[in-house]
Design an enzyme around this catalytic site. Structure first.
Site, PDB file in Angstrom:
ATOM      1  CB  ALA A 176      -0.649  -0.526   1.146  1.00 41.35           C
ATOM      2  CD  GLU A 179      -0.661   8.578   1.697  1.00 44.61           C
ATOM      3  OE1 GLU A 179       0.379   8.028   2.344  1.00 44.61           O
ATOM      4  OE2 GLU A 179      -0.737   9.820   1.632  1.00 44.61           O
ATOM      5  CB  SER A 184       2.199   7.320  -7.445  1.00 42.99           C
ATOM      6  OG  SER A 184       2.610   8.344  -8.364  1.00 42.99           O
ATOM      7  N   PRO A 294      11.419  -1.113 -10.105  1.00 40.13           N
ATOM      8  CG  PRO A 294      14.025  -0.336 -10.188  1.00 40.13           C
ATOM      9  CD  PRO A 294      12.510  -0.761  -9.204  1.00 40.13           C
ATOM     10  CD  GLU A 296       4.116  -1.762  -8.582  1.00 36.83           C
ATOM     11  OE1 GLU A 296       3.902  -0.995  -9.106  1.00 36.83           O
ATOM     12  OE2 GLU A 296       5.947  -2.225  -7.918  1.00 36.83           O
TER      13      GLU A 296
END
Length: 329
Positions: A176, A179, A184, A294, A296
């Protein structure tokens, strides 16, 4: 509802190679017109639709691919329409995928009970086959490529012993970061972690937006500000467990695609997180995230390219097999 009532869990295979002829079975329409001479092939798949051959995978990877594909056809494809209606994949499927060695256990070291595969091409194959089998909304690479590394690379031996049994059985996990207040922009997090007076942990308060697997995750790596004045250098990662008081999924969002993946707004309302759930060092959260992001991004790129190949194959089969106006599209 009418479409699903007609096709139930068979609607995706209706668009598969050799299965679509210009009508949807069960719609009440008559049979399609005869295919004219010279109609093109209708059996392209994600591998054959492009002439460009790939040499990135070896025989051992292709053997692994066959196993992934067989698993998906047996355990995921028959239930995928149900997962899309539910808006999430059930825990039993995650567990079966972990037991088969394709979710989390894929990269967990052998000494901890996993397969210990460090060649990321195996992870890429899982991403590709999910798309090729028309179940790309099952976001298994979230755990494999975006969250597991925090537990393997930044946790203590005590934490691993506590959480590893959950990971080995395929517990859904999430991270998480984003927000509603700052998006981001990780250097300006509004989620705060105030130290408890006795030094035993933190009291965490905030909201996390667009969190994949937020409704099903048993462990969530939460980015929060322990020292807001230091900006990015004041970010800390804490593992919030699903049953902690004050932690909840406030909303599940509707989406245009990836319907089997739940995307959520998480609320962290004065959640007491013990110091034992600290990931790595306090204030190093931003550095950890930058180190893992990276992979991800690479995972998302591989899945996106695979989805594009699958879409091209389906479109090519349809346009070559659709008889209309005395010819084919």
């Amino acid at each position: 509802k009418e479409f699903l009532a007609v096709h139930s869990e068979e609607y995706l295979p209706a668009f598969a190679p050799k299965a679509f002829r210009g009508i949807i079975a069960g719609s009440g329409a008559g049979p399609p017109p005869p295919r004219p001479p010279g109609a093109g092939p209708v059996d392209f798949n994600s591998h054959s639709v492009l002439a460009l051959a790939r040499d990135v995978y070896g025989p051992e990877h292709e053997a692994f691919r066959k196993g992934v594909r067989a698993f998906l056809h047996q355990h995921v494809v028959p239930k995928y329409a149900k997962f899309e209606r539910m808006g999430m994949v059930d825990a039993d499927t995650y567990a079966k995928m972990a037991a088969a060695g394709y979710y989390l256990t894929l990269n967990i070291p052998q000494e901890l009970g996993g397969r210990g595969l460090r060649d990321w091409r195996y992870n890429a194959i899982v991403c590709e086959e999910l798309e090729y089998c028309d179940c790309g909304g099952f976001f298994a690479n979230l755990g494999n490529d975006m969250v597991l590394s925090y537990f393997l690379d930044s946790c203590t031996a005590e934490q691993r012993s506590r959480w590893m049994p959950m990971l080995l059985r395929g517990a859904p996990i999430a991270v998480a970061m984003s927000e509603p207040e700052v998006g981001s922009d990780l250097g300006r997090l509004a989620c705060r972690a105030e130290p408890l007076l006795d030094g035993s942990g933190w009291l965490v308060t905030g909201r996390k937006m667009w969190i994949s697997a937020g409704a099903v995750a048993e462990l969530v790596v939460v980015a929060c500000a322990t020292d807001p004045a230091r900006g990015a250098r004041g970010i800390t990662l804490l593992v919030v467990e699903r049953d902690m008081a004050g932690f909840s999924c406030a909303k599940r969002f509707g989406k245009l695609g990836k319907l089997a993946s739940d995307t959520c707004l998480l609320t962290v309302d004065r959640v007491r997180v013990p110091r034992a759930n600290l990931v790595g060092q306090e204030g190093e959260g931003f550095a950890y995230m930058m180190g893992h992001l990276p992979k991800e991004r690479l995972s998302i790129a591989v899945g996106s390219a695979a989805a594009a190949r699958r879409a091209l194959a389906l479109a090519t089969n349809y346009t070559n097999g659709r008889a209309a106006f005395g010819g084919v599209l």
